[in-house]
Enzyme design. Structure first.
Site, PDB file in Angstrom:
ATOM      1  N   HIS A 262       0.871  -1.141   0.094  1.00  0.00           N
ATOM      2  CA  HIS A 262       0.102   0.192   0.135  1.00  0.00           C
ATOM      3  C   HIS A 262       0.750   1.192   0.217  1.00  0.00           C
ATOM      4  O   HIS A 262       0.472   2.200  -0.481  1.00  0.00           O
ATOM      5  CB  HIS A 262      -0.778  -0.033   1.213  1.00  0.00           C
ATOM      6  CG  HIS A 262      -2.005  -0.873   1.170  1.00  0.00           C
ATOM      7  ND1 HIS A 262      -2.849  -1.521   2.154  1.00  0.00           N
ATOM      8  CD2 HIS A 262      -2.543  -1.545  -0.177  1.00  0.00           C
ATOM      9  CE1 HIS A 262      -3.789  -2.246   1.668  1.00  0.00           C
ATOM     10  NE2 HIS A 262      -3.682  -2.325   0.486  1.00  0.00           N
ATOM     11  N   HIS A 396      -4.069  -6.146 -10.562  1.00  0.00           N
ATOM     12  CA  HIS A 396      -2.927  -5.584 -10.051  1.00  0.00           C
ATOM     13  C   HIS A 396      -1.805  -5.778 -11.112  1.00  0.00           C
ATOM     14  O   HIS A 396      -1.013  -5.114 -11.489  1.00  0.00           O
ATOM     15  CB  HIS A 396      -2.410  -6.171  -8.790  1.00  0.00           C
ATOM     16  CG  HIS A 396      -3.346  -5.829  -7.565  1.00  0.00           C
ATOM     17  ND1 HIS A 396      -2.959  -4.498  -7.098  1.00  0.00           N
ATOM     18  CD2 HIS A 396      -4.268  -6.066  -6.691  1.00  0.00           C
ATOM     19  CE1 HIS A 396      -3.854  -3.999  -5.993  1.00  0.00           C
ATOM     20  NE2 HIS A 396      -4.496  -5.144  -5.902  1.00  0.00           N
TER      21      HIS A 396
END
Length: 411
Positions: A262, A396
């Site tokens: 993140h 992703h």
């Protein structure tokens, strides 16, 4: 459980054709086997592509497949990809969305053409991906998605936005009558991503300015409460909750600990936001330095110098609290490295880009069946034959390639 690693020479990751071929091969793992003729997509795949759950539908997978197909169509222009975008949008509108409440069911059960709601909870994280799906569908030429995008933003504003904090709340009941006390950065990060895509699709400046607000509040204000690094979990007043999910390392949406993936994902988003600095309401000179700081601390704390790859999480004391390797962490990090290399001109970021890619290509990419493995042990041993359970869809990995392609020199 061991797995065969790539033995052939590494390709040139600075070459656009390498990434384009990888996206094509990854899409080939999913298409057309993921398309359910009765509606939507199948969400659960073994390593060889076998579908091991044909009934469960998760909002995150349903939306991410729309993203996958929309970006593939824009890259390759194949009619079957655009058809799959429409197929996915119909399922979002007719199955996940509640016409009565405007919310989107989190989990559905599909059997024989009948759709039953298993979990109707409204998640801001899920709504962020609905917004992302509509934004990318609009960029792929689906005109109706424009109205759906605006509608979804309005739902988020009415149901989750907290103006006194400048961030979105996280969760509400199916009828919106109650909000959870949990607050999290993850939903706001993905709302930032979706809002940037919404701006790209519409050029409406309020989207990019809301993305700016989220980015500043999470990566600056909230991070200042947690040692200058983005923490995941907060209380209703947005004070840090250090203990939330401390004993639940398997929670894929709300893990405990600092998340290197993140931190690098935020670095990537800050750099994308900085491209639109002429549209921002405030100064933009903080964006690149903050992106560098977040990326640098993630790799400094979580890179595995012995086995390669980036660990999943580290604790407030700096120790690794989850040593496993997750596919998405590597993908987001290599994308951030490339964007940093292109923006700053510093060779060390391109070095990180090639190093992370080399690790992922060797250990995560399935060179037999396609796509990436989902999770590996700290020593890169394989932990499961479930390559893509609900939520993964390789959004992703393909998304990282699309992001990098925008900054690589043309061949």
């Amino acid at each position: 459980m061991s797995h065969a690693k790539a033995s052939a020479p590494l390709p040139d990751f600075m070459t656009p054709s390498t990434l384009l071929q990888h996206v094509e091969r990854t899409m080939a793992f999913y298409h057309p086997r993921c398309v359910d003729p009765e509606g939507g997509f199948f969400h659960f795949f073994k390593d060889d592509g076998t579908i091991y759950d044909r009934r469960t539908r998760h909002l995150v997978s349903s939306t991410r497949f729309v993203f996958d197909y929309a970006t593939a169509w824009r890259q390759f222009g194949r009619d079957e990809h655009l058809a799959a975008v429409g197929h996915g949008l119909r399922f979002l509108r007719e199955a996940h969305r509640s016409a009565a409440t405007g919310g989107y069911a989190w989990v559905l059960d599909c059997r024989g053409g009948t759709v039953t709601t298993v979990d109707g909870t409204n998640h801001c994280y899920g709504l962020a991906f609905v917004l992302l799906a509509y934004a990318h569908a609009l960029q792929a030429g689906v005109a109706q998605a424009g109205a759906w995008l605006a509608e979804t933003f309005d739902v988020a504003e009415r149901r989750f936005w907290e103006p006194e904090h400048g961030l979105y709340a996280d969760e509400a009941t199916a009828d919106w009558s109650e909000r959870s006390s949990y607050r999290g950065q993850n939903a706001n990060m993905h709302m930032c991503e979706a809002l940037l895509a919404a701006f790209d699709a519409t050029r409406e400046v309020h989207y990019v300015r809301r993305a700016e607000t989220l980015a500043r509040h999470v990566t600056m204000r909230q991070a200042a409460l947690a040692g200058g690094i983005v923490w995941e979990h907060y209380r209703p007043d947005w004070s840090v909750d250090w203990d939330y999910n401390r004993d639940d390392k398997t929670n894929i949406f709300r893990p405990w600990g600092y998340q290197p993936g993140h931190l690098t994902e935020w670095a990537k988003l800050l750099l994308i936001l900085e491209r639109h600095r002429d549209q921002l309401a405030g100064p933009s000179d903080w964006l690149v330095p903050r992106a560098r700081e977040l990326f640098d601390v993630a790799l400094e704390r979580a890179w595995d110098a012995r086995h390669g790859g980036i660990h999943y999480g580290f604790a407030p004391d700096g120790s690794i609290c989850d040593g496993d390797k997750y596919f998405w962490v590597q993908a987001e990090s290599l994308a951030a490295a490339a964007l940093l290399g292109a923006r700053t001109g510093e060779p060390r970021y391109w070095d990180w880009y090639r190093r992370i890619w080399a690790y992922a290509w060797t250990c995560f990419v399935d060179h037999r069946y396609g796509a990436w493995y989902r999770i590996l042990a700290p020593d890169n041993a394989k932990l499961t034959d479930e390559k893509s359970p609900a939520g993964k869809t390789d959004y992703h990995t393909m998304g990282a390639c699309h992001d990098v392609l925008k900054v690589l020199p043309r061949e």
